[in-house]
Design an enzyme around this catalytic site. Sequence first.
Site, short mmCIF file in Angstrom:
data_model
loop_
_atom_site.label_atom_id
_atom_site.label_comp_id
_atom_site.label_asym_id
_atom_site.label_seq_id
_atom_site.Cartn_x
_atom_site.Cartn_y
_atom_site.Cartn_z
N SER A 64 10.08 6.83 11.41
CA SER A 64 9.15 6.25 10.45
C SER A 64 9.96 5.54 9.39
CB SER A 64 8.31 7.35 9.81
OG SER A 64 7.84 6.91 8.54
N GLY A 113 -1.69 10.40 1.02
CA GLY A 113 -2.32 11.29 0.04
C GLY A 113 -3.34 10.57 -0.82
N SER A 119 -3.42 9.33 8.25
CA SER A 119 -3.20 10.14 9.46
C SER A 119 -4.07 9.64 10.61
CB SER A 119 -3.44 11.62 9.19
OG SER A 119 -4.64 11.81 8.48
N ASP A 163 -13.08 8.87 10.28
CA ASP A 163 -11.87 8.11 9.97
C ASP A 163 -11.32 7.42 11.23
OD1 ASP A 163 -12.35 9.42 7.61
OD2 ASP A 163 -10.68 10.83 7.84
C1 GLA Z 1 -12.20 13.51 5.67
C2 GLA Z 1 -12.46 13.77 7.16
C3 GLA Z 1 -13.68 13.00 7.64
C4 GLA Z 1 -14.89 13.25 6.73
C5 GLA Z 1 -14.51 13.08 5.26
C6 GLA Z 1 -15.62 13.48 4.34
O1 GLA Z 1 -11.84 12.18 5.47
O2 GLA Z 1 -11.34 13.39 7.92
O3 GLA Z 1 -13.98 13.34 8.97
O4 GLA Z 1 -15.45 14.51 6.97
O5 GLA Z 1 -13.35 13.84 4.92
O6 GLA Z 1 -16.71 12.62 4.48
#
Ligand code: GLA
Length: 371
Positions: A64, A113, A119, A163
């Site tokens: 990385s 963060g 991730s 995400d």
């Molecule tokens: C994090 C999790 C998601 C979702 C959000 C809250 O980002 O990775 O899957 O649950 O929190 O909405």
Amino acid sequence: MRVVDAFAETYGTTPAGTWYAPGRVNLIGEHTDYNDGLVLPFAVPWGIRLAASPREDDLLRIRSLQAGSQTISQLTDATGWARYVAGVFWVLREQGHPVRGADLVVDGDLPQGAGLSSSAALEVATALALNDLYALNLPPLDLAKLAQRAENEFVGMPCGLMDQATSALARPGHALLLDCRSLATRHIPLDLAAHGLEILIINTNVHHELADGQYAARRQDCENAAKHLGVPALRDVTDLAAALSRLDGAERRRTQHVVTENHRVEAVIGLLRAGVPAEIGALLNASHLSLRDQFEVSCPELDVAVESAIRGGARGARLTGGGFGGSAIALIPCDRRSSVEESVRAAYAERGWRAPTFQSATPAEGARRVN
Ligand code: GLA
């Protein structure tokens, strides 16, 4: 490209290919994904670039440009950020795909963060690379699902699908409406600039360590509440008043948040369709209050960011992502950007907190091969 140069410098050859996957912010629909509900995120114009070549043995070498190198002969040897990469290899092998080792270089411009899903971007970039290198022909939604499984089962973080799905599926100029039960998606046009508006990301620059444990605890509360109510998921609560009268304590508060948040997603979609995006500000504010008071995932830094952004002229603001630090988003008139930033900066300085950072973001394109 820097990642290709770094690959040549590290492994002495050119990579077989280069892939990119973005991070995300969530406009609205928070902590609804693992309740089979609705989310409305968009991809940010920052992410992870990954250069890769397959190997004929099972060794995994990863460098990385931000976080050092790891040579991994057993996937379970991976530590820290490399677990997200190793997890994707693990899932594909579990699913019976003939995936061997690889040489990889990773270059990211997403602040870690900050709650912008670096991730998930790393997982999706890895999944996309392996999909191409081994001609697996998996569609983007399947890549998102296997990336989520890597995080759930290999890394041990019980996240929902939001995400990874955003990173894999997002389109420029659009937010992604994802129904987390049917997995149906709709690309919702989000041209805020046409209305003199923008989304400002306010990175609190704090990440409270309890985040992961609290996330799992919230998820458990929701599952317990659904069980008490005799429904498969909180998505299925149709009569909120009746449901609340049967619950108390944390389960009651979590249910109130999840059910009202799903309604807010639908209301935001309606207002965007009606061409009045400034009106969604009030719903962003309501979402934040619900996350603060009912779901209990905010923190002083997020609350102050939201309140001071509104005092500085934002139409609405809320925490985005899991909470407990990371980032807030504010819907602002473009000509109020400096007064909003000044207001938040001053509120942080007054409390002696580390300065927040600001970036405005328009909806960007999802994961793709770049080379
Ligand atoms: C994090 C999790 C998601 C979702 C959000 C809250 O980002 O990775 O899957 O649950 O929190 O909405």
